[in-house]
Design a protein around this motif. Sequence first.
Motif, PDB file in Angstrom:
ATOM      1  N   SER A   1       0.096   4.249  -0.066  1.00 48.01           N
ATOM      2  CA  SER A   1      -0.293   5.472   0.495  1.00 48.01           C
ATOM      3  C   SER A   1       0.077   5.133   2.075  1.00 48.01           C
ATOM      4  O   SER A   1       0.329   6.086   2.966  1.00 48.01           O
ATOM      5  N   ARG A   2       0.285   4.016   2.580  1.00 52.17           N
ATOM      6  CA  ARG A   2       0.724   3.817   3.900  1.00 52.17           C
ATOM      7  C   ARG A   2       2.296   3.847   3.894  1.00 52.17           C
ATOM      8  O   ARG A   2       2.869   4.268   5.014  1.00 52.17           O
TER       9      ARG A   2
ATOM     10  N   GLU B   1       5.216   5.386   2.553  1.00 49.65           N
ATOM     11  CA  GLU B   1       5.603   6.533   2.011  1.00 49.65           C
ATOM     12  C   GLU B   1       7.007   6.836   2.156  1.00 49.65           C
ATOM     13  O   GLU B   1       7.641   6.525   3.093  1.00 49.65           O
TER      14      GLU B   1
ATOM     15  N   ASN C   1       0.870  -1.208   0.044  1.00 52.53           N
ATOM     16  CA  ASN C   1      -0.136   0.085   0.023  1.00 52.53           C
ATOM     17  C   ASN C   1       0.784   1.157   0.106  1.00 52.53           C
ATOM     18  O   ASN C   1       1.457   1.688   0.868  1.00 52.53           O
TER      19      ASN C   1
END
Length: 367
Positions: free
Chosen positions: A180-181, A183, A178
């Motif tokens: 967006s988790r 970064e 993921n």
Amino acid sequence: MKFVLISPKNRTVYNFRGDLIKEIKAKGYEVIVTGPDKTDVNKIEALGVRFVEIPVNKTGTSIRGDLKYCSALTKLLKEEKPDVTLGYTIKPVVYGAIAAKRAKVKNINSLVTGGGYTFIATSLKARVLGKIVRTLYRIGFKKADNVIFQNPDDLNEFCERKLVKREKCSYVNGSGVNLSRFETAPFPSEISFFMLSRFLKSKGVCEYLEAAKIVKSKYPNVKFGILGKYETTMQDAVDIAYAEEFIKNGIVERYDETSDVRPYYAKSSVYVLPSYREGTPRTVLEAMAMGRPVITTDTQGCRETVIDGKNGFLVPIKNAEAVAEKMIWFIKHPEMIEAMGNESLNYVREKFDVNIVNSKMLGIMNI
């Protein structure tokens, strides 16, 4: 519509399958998750699923225990009448598929997350256990409609060993990550290396420790960290006293398991995983998503994550000297750390984004 996920360990549900569960729910399915105990059930239920405890010893060899597990799965599936099932790791793959077939489930899926210990160990006990494991796989795969691998090497090997028919096989690029988790994060001011793993020989923990010792003797200010728990029941557990010598002597700093590993990737410069074999190593993908170059092994699963010389380096398995050599290369070429880390990020966006992986998973399972 109803979907049942058959899991060997609760933590893997929300860590590795959480995004997939959300996608399946978004398609209108009620999702039920089985797990071996009540550990972290609140984190699983927070995904909006129903949890059912079905005890299983994922590394045990008790025939009675396995038959009891299969019977409990069969009972659940007959009661719930799911449209689709997915089991991952050997016992959920084997007994989950058998149970689903008995319950007359129409869409049975098995996910192979790696070959595991019995495919790489050479001891007599491991060879005997390996024959049993491969026999069980053949039985389970016959019951499955789709068998999904996490790299093409595993798919080819399982087919060549005649464990499964090629026409029911597909592969995806691991579990995905993921973005967006995980970064990108700034690099630390001093070069440091990091590994995240349980203390297992097959993960390359000994090679990491020995490489750190080699490098530390030449560059004493370079930092090395490892995050993971000691194992005591696994066949290839690293001897605790051996590992503690490296920690007591200040060669490597050890961190306990945590629910959020991102700060540990962030304070590292280069991620290292000298594993003997993987499906597709999730920790490598997480490190890449955070913009870290990678040193890993030229073996199943691991080689899929690194373009040698571009976003990191591939080294031979069981070779601490080769790991140390690449660590020293980064020390001598610090300007390449960020450049190769950017290549990691580009590669993970292109190939391992969880949205891309899950889209393919849903297509294979006809969801």
